[in-house]
Design a protein around this motif. Sequence first.
Motif: not given
Length: 561
Positions: A399-427
């Motif tokens: 979702t964040l990757a898509l929202e970022e692309k929409l935010h810059r309106r498909d203009t060229p990316q200015r910097d490298d972009l990385t997202i990492l998300s995680g946590g304990f696995r819920k059972v």
Amino acid sequence: MTENIESLKKSLTIYRGLVEVSSLINSITDFDQLLRAILDIARRVMQAEAASLFLVDDATQSLELIIASFNEGVFVEPHITVPKGRGISGWVKEHKESVLIPDAYKDPRFFADADKTTGFHSRSILCAPLFRGNECIGVLQVLNSTNKDCFEAEDLEGFIAYSNLISTAIEKLRTIERILAQERVERDLTIAAEIQREILSQSLPDHLENADFAAYNLAAQNVGGDFYDVFQKDADTIYFAIGDVSGKGIPAALLMAQTLSALQFVFRTSPTPAQALEHLNETVQGKIIRGMFVTVIIGRLTPSTHRIEIASAGHCAPFLVSGSGIATVFDIASSMPIGIQPGVKYEQTEASLKPSDLLVLYTDGLSESRDPQTEQYFDDLLLKKLSRSWTGPTEIVETLALEEKLHRRDTPQRDDLTILSGGFRKVIHQKHMKFTSDSNQLSDIRSTLRTFLEKTPLSEMDAELIILAVDEACTNVIRHAYDNKTGEPIDLKMSWDGHRLKIQLKDLGKACDPASIRSRELEDVRPGGVGVHIIKNAFDSVTYTPQKQGMELVLIKKVSS
């Protein structure tokens, strides 16, 4: 009349030489080969003892004697430097004029050092500039007429026409070489980008005990300096990291690869995230190019206590999203980036995480993404975008990757972009049952598993295939691990976390090499041996692990939400 005939013959010879050079321009694509052909034709057409070619050094604006020819097909490459403005060739380059020198040693502009170096004695010289537009790119000269004492005015006229064609030929070949060099660079960068993507894809394990992570990476150029890593040190220790090398492109990518490699070492040897940063700083220190640095966050999850320890070296502050959808900035101490100064001490923050809590880490390619119309940074929107319930880290990252692309309106990316998300696995659901190596207990296992799978969104067909696969796995344990001996213990655990089914089967029987567990070809319809094939088709991940006593089989089935 005789003089006119001789003049016409000379003009015809020069014209033929011009036609020959024109043909060469269209046929030769190798620069060195072209230079040799140019000099051979120049000597022959101008009836000269020698010919030489100088090219301008862009940095110093001096002339470099690149190649010379004294005999047919014989060349030397002395690479003599003629200082700016020195000699006949230097004068021609500076004044952009062709010259005829009847007697070289009587001309004050003559640079005799070249003769001393080569052993050649210059008498008469024709010298002409080579142009790219209005810019002089080199000088061509022929020396010593072979059929008279010195060159004449009409020789210079033909030599100027010849030099103009040579300029075209050299510039064409240089353009071709630039294109080929660019193609090689682009091809190498494409390969480098594939290698980098492969390296990063291996930084996120397919199977983690008690934790769940997802990542996204997109370089601004072919290759970039962002990285992430998740590393399970042991059953109760999971390290994770995200980082950003200053700059972009190949230098950043090289330092990124070195840092990612060093992380594997510090994860294995460091007891805490703060110490891991300290070790990483010392390890990378000597490999840093002046002016470059690395911002990094390193964290550690401990599933048995649901504790997180996290330390930052100048990196963007992460976010924490609760199971109820409340997003907050995870307030952690931050210190100097990696690679700036040796001996830096780092602080770490400790906290408890619920299984439903999700950590969100990112690089400034996300936070500093800018709307070209409003100039608004994406950083201002992150809390709002994250404040909702999520099914897991994969949904957050996508979702964040898509929202970022929409935010810059498909203009060229200015910097490298990385997202990492995680946590304990819920059972959400889990079941643990113990039984013995008796075939009559298999029906109870099937019934228990069927009831458990009804609580998941698995289709009836997938559920029945899983039941059949587990039945085959239990049967194999009874037959092969226990040699059909009854009453021996078998442990079966089932868990469902909302998008992943995990089944663990443990025994205390005979262990074996996992590589030896293979299914037969389906054409071989003899009884037995098909169970392994069924198991592998029913699950996304099948892992056999020898224990101190017996074997453990871990079966994973992923279900998209």
